[in-house]
Design an enzyme around this catalytic site. Sequence first.
Site, PDB file in Angstrom:
ATOM      1  N   TYR A   1      10.266 -56.365  11.204  1.00  0.00           N
ATOM      2  CA  TYR A   1      10.510 -55.985  12.593  1.00  0.00           C
ATOM      3  C   TYR A   1       9.570 -56.714  13.552  1.00  0.00           C
ATOM      4  O   TYR A   1       9.995 -57.295  14.553  1.00  0.00           O
ATOM      5  CB  TYR A   1      10.379 -54.462  12.813  1.00  0.00           C
ATOM      6  CG  TYR A   1      10.260 -54.192  14.278  1.00  0.00           C
ATOM      7  CD1 TYR A   1      11.373 -54.312  15.096  1.00  0.00           C
ATOM      8  CD2 TYR A   1       9.015 -53.974  14.874  1.00  0.00           C
ATOM      9  CE1 TYR A   1      11.272 -54.183  16.474  1.00  0.00           C
ATOM     10  CE2 TYR A   1       8.900 -53.846  16.248  1.00  0.00           C
ATOM     11  CZ  TYR A   1      10.024 -53.946  17.032  1.00  0.00           C
ATOM     12  OH  TYR A   1       9.913 -53.854  18.394  1.00  0.00           O
TER      13      TYR A   1
ATOM     14  N   GLU B   1       3.576 -54.853  20.072  1.00  0.00           N
ATOM     15  CA  GLU B   1       4.448 -54.547  18.932  1.00  0.00           C
ATOM     16  C   GLU B   1       3.690 -53.876  17.795  1.00  0.00           C
ATOM     17  O   GLU B   1       4.185 -52.948  17.172  1.00  0.00           O
ATOM     18  CB  GLU B   1       5.139 -55.821  18.432  1.00  0.00           C
ATOM     19  CG  GLU B   1       6.130 -56.424  19.416  1.00  0.00           C
ATOM     20  CD  GLU B   1       7.236 -55.463  19.815  1.00  0.00           C
ATOM     21  OE1 GLU B   1       7.478 -54.471  19.105  1.00  0.00           O
ATOM     22  OE2 GLU B   1       7.866 -55.701  20.866  1.00  0.00           O
TER      23      GLU B   1
ATOM     24  N   ASP C   1      15.173 -52.500  14.539  1.00  0.00           N
ATOM     25  CA  ASP C   1      14.229 -51.390  14.438  1.00  0.00           C
ATOM     26  C   ASP C   1      15.008 -50.085  14.325  1.00  0.00           C
ATOM     27  O   ASP C   1      16.241 -50.086  14.259  1.00  0.00           O
ATOM     28  CB  ASP C   1      13.300 -51.372  15.661  1.00  0.00           C
ATOM     29  CG  ASP C   1      14.000 -50.768  16.864  1.00  0.00           C
ATOM     30  OD1 ASP C   1      15.218 -50.964  16.980  1.00  0.00           O
ATOM     31  OD2 ASP C   1      13.346 -50.099  17.668  1.00  0.00           O
TER      32      ASP C   1
END
Length: 304
Positions: free
Chosen positions: A132, A49, A150
Amino acid sequence: MPPAFDPDGVTASAGSTIVGPVTGWFAVQARDLPWRTPVATPWGVFVSEVMSQQTPVTRVAPAWLAWMDRWPTPDHLAAATPAEVIRAWDRLGYPRRALRLRDAAAVIRDNFGGQVPRKYDELITLPGVGDYTAAAVAAFAFDERVVVLDTNVRRVLARVIFGLEHPATSSATKLERAVAQELLPSDGPSAAVWSVAIMELGALVCQASSPSCNLCPIRGECAWFAAGRPAQVSRAKRAQKFEGTDRQVRGKLMAVLRASDHPVTAAALRACWSDDFQRDRCLDSLVSDGLVEPLPRGRFRLPH
DNA sequence: AAAACGTGGCG
DNA sequence: TCGCCAAGTTT
């Protein structure tokens, strides 16, 4: 003041009709990204991520494999030097992310017993982790029921629910969050699958430019498609110029530093940008950011 | 809260 | 060639 419309009313019906088709589509069409395999650890999800913040996943995949091989746990990464981490980051872009990832690993080691924290509220306290990333890790690694919002999800919602080609604002609004919350399946695992699925739909089908509506499992429910895919009147500005900016200069300086195993002379750095004033300013900012270590006699290197 | 922050692929 | 865009975060 009342909202423009009631998200409950819209999404109660939308939720029942789009969640199934999207997750069904995902089951067949999902890319097999390395961090989606059953063996992927929470740390692996975390790394993926952070790497994916503003960097296309196609470029992240090979870097992720090498990274996880070298630093398979937060403890391993926390023990690395900034120089090692910056070099391994290579050209993923925004190298401060690499430093923050290492900082996060140290916090995980020191404050969380070396285990990636499971809750959104804990994750968001880590360096380099914003809304996020905290939501994505909580959902994808631990099945927490949180909204993952997102750029892909925002675009899909803009089209399907609001009938707009693109989100009208540069960051998510209260209304978007309310809609996303309403859409979220009631249990954690289902919510997590829904979130990856709608993200993937945005990445592969409902793309920013030239979306493939013919391949979309929910075009029949899409307000934008129904309206004939109208072009956006006004959209959030994104101002991206790069040529000649400090970002470009910093990138050139970092490329030289990464490539050299030994301290680099000011003369070597001078070669990558002719404007002395701008180059020095950028070098200073890199030092301030902890990306460059100044040495005596006008030499520089990646921090040890 | 607008602006800074890398890099590269694609149409 | 060149603008657009990519799983955002920080200040």
